[in-house]
Enzyme design. Structure first.
Site, mmCIF file in Angstrom:
data_model
loop_
_atom_site.group_PDB
_atom_site.id
_atom_site.type_symbol
_atom_site.label_atom_id
_atom_site.label_comp_id
_atom_site.label_asym_id
_atom_site.label_seq_id
_atom_site.Cartn_x
_atom_site.Cartn_y
_atom_site.Cartn_z
ATOM 1 N N GLU A 30 0.839 -1.190 0.000
ATOM 2 C CA GLU A 30 0.000 0.000 0.000
ATOM 3 C C GLU A 30 0.879 1.247 0.000
ATOM 4 O O GLU A 30 1.811 1.359 0.795
ATOM 5 C CB GLU A 30 -0.915 -0.002 1.227
ATOM 6 C CG GLU A 30 -1.605 1.298 1.557
ATOM 7 C CD GLU A 30 -2.469 1.833 0.420
ATOM 8 O OE1 GLU A 30 -2.357 3.042 0.134
ATOM 9 O OE2 GLU A 30 -3.238 1.042 -0.170
ATOM 10 N N ARG A 103 -17.176 3.732 5.732
ATOM 11 C CA ARG A 103 -16.023 3.148 5.032
ATOM 12 C C ARG A 103 -14.875 2.827 5.992
ATOM 13 O O ARG A 103 -14.196 1.816 5.823
ATOM 14 C CB ARG A 103 -15.527 4.107 3.935
ATOM 15 C CG ARG A 103 -16.394 4.114 2.701
ATOM 16 C CD ARG A 103 -15.853 5.072 1.651
ATOM 17 N NE ARG A 103 -16.646 5.019 0.435
ATOM 18 C CZ ARG A 103 -16.423 4.221 -0.588
ATOM 19 N NH1 ARG A 103 -15.392 3.385 -0.542
ATOM 20 N NH2 ARG A 103 -17.197 4.233 -1.645
ATOM 21 N N TYR A 211 -28.348 8.050 4.334
ATOM 22 C CA TYR A 211 -28.614 6.777 5.005
ATOM 23 C C TYR A 211 -27.800 6.707 6.299
ATOM 24 O O TYR A 211 -26.793 7.407 6.456
ATOM 25 C CB TYR A 211 -28.303 5.569 4.110
ATOM 26 C CG TYR A 211 -26.932 5.539 3.482
ATOM 27 C CD1 TYR A 211 -25.821 5.074 4.185
ATOM 28 C CD2 TYR A 211 -26.747 5.937 2.157
ATOM 29 C CE1 TYR A 211 -24.566 5.011 3.589
ATOM 30 C CE2 TYR A 211 -25.498 5.884 1.554
ATOM 31 C CZ TYR A 211 -24.408 5.420 2.273
ATOM 32 O OH TYR A 211 -23.172 5.363 1.694
#
Length: 390
Positions: A30, A103, A211
């Site tokens: 990453e 997330r 939401y």
């Protein structure tokens, strides 16, 4: 090492888990020095949850996820209800619920599972080039890190994938839309916007989605507007004054909700063509690196999770000589589905922003069809199952 994965986003982490479950030795590289997800929500539709639950993540996800009861579609100008799609029957119909999650919470669940399985996750390792021959892929990194060789490479390095360009695919193109995102405490939201439901508000040249996330303790807000160019960079801060003119003439309750957020973060939206070069030799791309898509069918993350599951299934039992052919077969099987998802997302982006008289015809059609029948039109999408559980 059997497999190297470029990128520790949703797709890369899911791929690592799916491959490790099938006995592959995996390492993740990453480029970021620390893992930080954007402060926004993501919808986990039944097709995605069927994969994640199959990876043993049900309990961890349920600790953060909200199971939605319905989607309510409203007129932007008046707030009048156009249609309600019931989601309570999702587990019986498609094998998994319709969930929403922050997330950062999703990434934390995936990272914890990766570490629990002993999969190396190497941060601050930006892949500069990937060179392949008939037997292996050699990765070169920015800085002084030494080269690494792997049996194969999975590119899950996102929208601005360097590997996508190295394989000769065209860069993503700006779609003329901008997303404005924020998360607020649920207690700060008016009653109209609370509950275990997604709200979709439609209007000329804009739409709005909300939401619950964080186990229902927070409300995720997404405003989508037109724009002439990509403008400032990814997750750029923008003041409320820049957003409100896009919602002039909209229901006052919605404008009041927007006004609770003094500063928003914006993302220009992109889409891109997917072709069979997403699998070239011993390199395969997944997620946004392979098929950048608009978020208007809530499938960006879900498609990456599907990619990961199906690639792991296709590679299962492969020997070295089989790898390129298995990867090519994976792309052949995946491309028709991801292209259909891309096309549906693009069409939704057009329909959501129609003006009168097209908007009136759209609303009448949605109302006449009925919520359950409307939801049944997505059997092809939500009813998908990963190969191993079909």
């Amino acid at each position: 090492m059997d497999i190297a994965i470029a990128g520790a986003g949703i797709g890369g982490l899911a791929a690592a888990l799916a491959l490790a479950r099938r006995g592959f030795a995996v390492e993740i590289y990453e480029r970021a020095a620390t893992l930080e997800e954007a402060g926004a929500g993501i919808q986990l539709t039944p097709n995605a949850l069927n994969v994640l639950f199959g990876l043993g993540l049900a309990a961890a996800l349920e600790a953060h996820m909200v199971r939605l009861e319905a989607v309510r579609i409203r007129k932007g100008a008046t707030g009048a209800l156009i249609q309600e799609l019931p989601l309570d029957a999702c587990p019986a119909r498609w094998g998994a619920p319709y969930g929403v999650i922050h997330r950062a919470d999703l990434q934390a669940v995936l990272v914890e599972a990766v570490r629990r399985h002993g999969i190396p996750l190497k941060l601050g390792r930006e892949i500069r080039t990937a060179r392949q021959d008939g037997q292996q892929v050699t990765l070169s990194f920015a800085g002084t890190d030494p080269d690494v060789s792997a049996r194969m490479l999975i590119g899950a390095d996102g929208l601005w994938s360097k590997l996508r360009l190295q394989l000769g695919l065209e860069p993503p193109r700006f779609a003329g839309r901008r997303a404005w995102r924020a998360v607020i405490p649920m207690q700060d939201a008016p009653a109209l916007f609370q509950g275990l439901k997604t709200g979709l508000w439609l209007g000329g040249n804009a739409h709005f989605v909300h939401y619950p996330v964080r186990s229902g303790q927070a409300l995720n807000l997404v405003a989508v507007t037109h724009d002439v160019d990509a403008g400032p960079g990814w997750s750029a801060p923008q003041p409320l004054a820049a957003l409100l003119p896009h919602y002039a003439g909209w229901d006052g309750r919605l404008r009041a909700l927007l006004a609770t957020v003094p500063q928003w973060r914006t993302w220009p939206l992109f889409e891109g063509r997917a072709d069979n070069r997403i699998a070239t030799g011993r390199i395969a791309l997944i997620g946004d690196a392979a098929h950048p898509m608009l978020p208007f069918i809530a499938q960006g993350g879900a498609a990456a999770i599907e990619d990961a599951a199906e690639l792991a299934a296709q590679l299962s039992g492969a020997d070295d000589n089989d790898v390129p052919a298995r990867m090519q077969e994976w792309s052949r099987l995946r491309l028709p589905r991801v292209r259909r998802i891309q096309a549906e997302a693009h069409s939704n982006g057009e329909r959501y922003h129609w003006r009168w008289p097209l908007a009136s015809a759209r609303d009448l059609g949605l109302s006449a069809l009925g919520g359950r029948r409307l939801l049944e039109r997505y059997d092809w999408l939500y009813g998908w199952k990963p190969t191993e559980t079909t």
